[in-house]
Every structure is written in structure tokens, then in C-alpha cells.
Write a protein that holds these residues in place. Structure first.
Motif, PDB file in Angstrom:
ATOM      1  N   LYS A   8       0.837  -1.207   0.000  1.00 12.67           N
ATOM      2  CA  LYS A   8       0.000   0.000   0.000  1.00 12.67           C
ATOM      3  C   LYS A   8       0.871   1.257   0.000  1.00 12.67           C
ATOM      4  O   LYS A   8       0.602   2.204  -0.746  1.00 12.67           O
ATOM      5  CB  LYS A   8      -0.942  -0.007   1.208  1.00 12.67           C
ATOM      6  N   GLN A   9       1.920   1.266   0.815  1.00  9.77           N
ATOM      7  CA  GLN A   9       2.841   2.409   0.840  1.00  9.77           C
ATOM      8  C   GLN A   9       3.523   2.593  -0.515  1.00  9.77           C
ATOM      9  O   GLN A   9       3.643   3.715  -1.006  1.00  9.77           O
ATOM     10  CB  GLN A   9       3.930   2.203   1.897  1.00  9.77           C
ATOM     11  N   LEU A  10       3.956   1.485  -1.096  1.00 10.37           N
ATOM     12  CA  LEU A  10       4.631   1.552  -2.392  1.00 10.37           C
ATOM     13  C   LEU A  10       3.686   2.068  -3.471  1.00 10.37           C
ATOM     14  O   LEU A  10       4.078   2.874  -4.315  1.00 10.37           O
ATOM     15  CB  LEU A  10       5.175   0.180  -2.775  1.00 10.37           C
ATOM     16  N   ILE A  11       2.455   1.628  -3.434  1.00 12.86           N
ATOM     17  CA  ILE A  11       1.458   2.069  -4.416  1.00 12.86           C
ATOM     18  C   ILE A  11       1.216   3.568  -4.293  1.00 12.86           C
ATOM     19  O   ILE A  11       1.155   4.282  -5.300  1.00 12.86           O
ATOM     20  CB  ILE A  11       0.147   1.270  -4.250  1.00 12.86           C
ATOM     21  N   GLN A  12       1.116   4.064  -3.057  1.00 13.48           N
ATOM     22  CA  GLN A  12       0.903   5.500  -2.854  1.00 13.48           C
ATOM     23  C   GLN A  12       2.072   6.314  -3.398  1.00 13.48           C
ATOM     24  O   GLN A  12       1.882   7.319  -4.086  1.00 13.48           O
ATOM     25  CB  GLN A  12       0.674   5.802  -1.373  1.00 13.48           C
ATOM     26  N   ALA A  13       3.290   5.883  -3.089  1.00  8.84           N
ATOM     27  CA  ALA A  13       4.467   6.596  -3.580  1.00  8.84           C
ATOM     28  C   ALA A  13       4.566   6.502  -5.099  1.00  8.84           C
ATOM     29  O   ALA A  13       4.870   7.493  -5.773  1.00  8.84           O
ATOM     30  CB  ALA A  13       5.728   6.041  -2.927  1.00  8.84           C
TER      31      ALA A  13
END
Length: 120
Positions: free
Chosen positions: A74-79
Motif C-alpha cells: 500500500k505504501q509503495l502504491i501510494q508513492a
């Protein structure tokens, strides 16, 4: 710097050199957006590739790639979404994991998982 941080940085260098050797163009290293960091951002054949590098010296707690859980994804997708918007990238996007596993201080294996997860 802590030993695990040294190992992680070493793994990122190994992963970057590995990808460059395969013909990838390395665009970014350690690109930060908010609390998320994209270890490597690469480009190959019109495709923007976000690479999470996981480095371990043991499999006692699992394979390195096992540590890219849903919260991390989820963090990677946001970034990655922010990066795509900032760069106005109109082409394909994918997420890879490059797992670097050391069995001795100078010997390692690489497991490159293409399309490790698909958020878009």
C-alpha cells in the motif's frame, strides 16, 4: 549505521547493478514520498518499474520477498502513484521485488520477481 542498514544498502547496490546489467535504465534510487520510499525506479521498454529491494542474511524468518506485505504494498502504491503523476508517465507500470539473500558475507543469490503485485 546499524549492521542491518549496511546490509540493506549493500543489497540495493547489488540490485541496481543487476538491473542495469539486464538493460534497465535506473531513474531513481531511494525516492521518498511522505513516509514511503521507492528503493529503485527503473525504465525498460516503455514500462516504468518500481522495485522494492529486500536483503537478508538468513531465511530463519522467511524469504526476503515475504516481507513485502500488504501494508508495504500500500505504501509503495501510494508513492508510485505520486511518482507517475509527477512525471506524467502515460505508459505501463509494474512492481518488482528483487530479493538478495546472503549465505556468506561475500556470496549471495538474487531472486527477481517481476509483476510481484498489481495495484493498477
Amino acid at each position: 549505521m546499524a549492521t542491518h542498514n549496511d546490509l540493506g544498502k549493500r543489497g540495493e547496490v547489488i540490485a541496481a547493478n543487476y538491473l542495469i546489467g539486464l538493460g534497465y535504465e535506473l531513474l531513481e534510487e531511494n525516492w521518498i514520498h511522505g513516509k514511503a520510499e521507492l528503493d529503485l525506479v527503473a525504465y525498460l521498454n516503455g514500462q516504468l518499474i518500481f522495485v522494492e529491494v529486500k536483503t537478508r542474511s538468513s531465511t530463519a524468518f522467511g524469504q526476503p520477498e515475504d516481507f513485502v506485505d500488504q501494508a508495504k504494498q500500500k505504501q509503495l502504491i501510494q508513492a508510485a502513484t505520486a511518482y507517475v503523476e509527477l512525471m506524467d508517465h502515460q505508459g505501463e507500470v509494474r512492481f518488482d521485488i528483487v530479493a538478495v539473500l546472503f549465505d556468506t558475507p561475500n556470496r549471495y543469490t538474487i531472486n527477481h520477481i517481476q509483476d510481484a503485485f498489481w495495484p493498477f
